[in-house]
Design an enzyme around this catalytic site. Sequence first.
Site, PDB file in Angstrom:
ATOM      1  N   LYS A  51      -4.987  11.541  -1.037  1.00 46.26           N
ATOM      2  CA  LYS A  51      -4.408  11.068  -2.298  1.00 46.26           C
ATOM      3  C   LYS A  51      -5.507  10.378  -3.099  1.00 46.26           C
ATOM      4  O   LYS A  51      -6.164   9.449  -2.602  1.00 46.26           O
ATOM      5  CB  LYS A  51      -3.292  10.069  -2.004  1.00 46.26           C
ATOM      6  CG  LYS A  51      -1.948  10.440  -2.595  1.00 46.26           C
ATOM      7  CD  LYS A  51      -0.904   9.467  -2.105  1.00 46.26           C
ATOM      8  CE  LYS A  51       0.331   9.508  -2.964  1.00 46.26           C
ATOM      9  NZ  LYS A  51       1.323   8.526  -2.537  1.00 46.26           N
TER      10      LYS A  51
HETATM   11  O1  G3P Z   1       4.066   6.799  -3.029  1.00 43.72           O
HETATM   12  C1  G3P Z   1       4.121   6.780  -4.406  1.00 43.72           C
HETATM   13  C2  G3P Z   1       5.460   6.436  -4.983  1.00 43.72           C
HETATM   14  O2  G3P Z   1       6.446   7.256  -4.437  1.00 43.72           O
HETATM   15  C3  G3P Z   1       5.778   4.976  -5.025  1.00 43.72           C
HETATM   16  O3  G3P Z   1       7.107   4.712  -5.380  1.00 43.72           O
HETATM   17  O4  G3P Z   1       9.028   3.168  -5.612  1.00 43.72           O
HETATM   18  O5  G3P Z   1       6.723   2.228  -5.287  1.00 43.72           O
HETATM   19  O6  G3P Z   1       7.357   3.309  -7.427  1.00 43.72           O
HETATM   20  P1  G3P Z   1       7.575   3.270  -5.957  1.00 43.72           P
END
Ligand code: G3P
Length: 218
Positions: free
Chosen positions: A83
């Site tokens: 990533k």
């Molecule tokens: O891993 C990236 C993403 O899915 C993070 O999600 O909920 O922290 O915005 P969030």
Amino acid sequence: MELYLDTANVEEIKEIATWGVLSGVTTNPTLVAREGRDFEEVIAEICDIVGGPVSAEAVSTDTEGMLEEARRSSEWHRNVVVKIPMIPAGLAAVSILEKEGIRCNVTLVFSTNQGLLAAEAGASFVSPFVGRLDDTGKDGMQVVAELSEIFDIYGFDTRIIAASIRHPTHVTEAALAGADIATVPYKVVKKMVGHPLTDRGLERFLADWEGFSGSKSR
Ligand code: G3P
């Protein structure tokens, strides 16, 4: 559309993997830090469970650092996808790593143009953050829909991962918007599987079957 689990928790992955619905896993530094375990150890363990792409995030912000991290983590398991953050140094790293056969998932994508740049750089995956965009009052899913349309028109192979998924409706919307993958937190997957009418219906079927004399012969 494929489903990935957005977690670094091995127990969560093991549970959902038994359902036969899991095609991969994404992690990020926050999720890995939450587990308090060695990064390499946890990624290798997840790879052994899932049998599909597992995203492990680089934390360097310069191209050389990202290349070094990516080359190292891609040795841990053949399913590791690196990533890389959506910054200029990240694009430079992606364009080199993909030529070396190391798959990259460009993360922290908040606009269609950022996603387009990631695809132009040759990224295998691009991750628009739907929920965090929604949080700012924008329509996060629009980025997914626009990228899907653009990638179809121009034949990009880059796969769209709808990320930052916050609730089951996001998953349905991602599928309708043309996402190739939705990466979903454990608690959202658990919400997807249940319905009160399923529970009530099953209860009724079993009660009726119990009262039926023919049930005894089974
Ligand atoms: O891993 C990236 C993403 O899915 C993070 O999600 O909920 O922290 O915005 P969030």
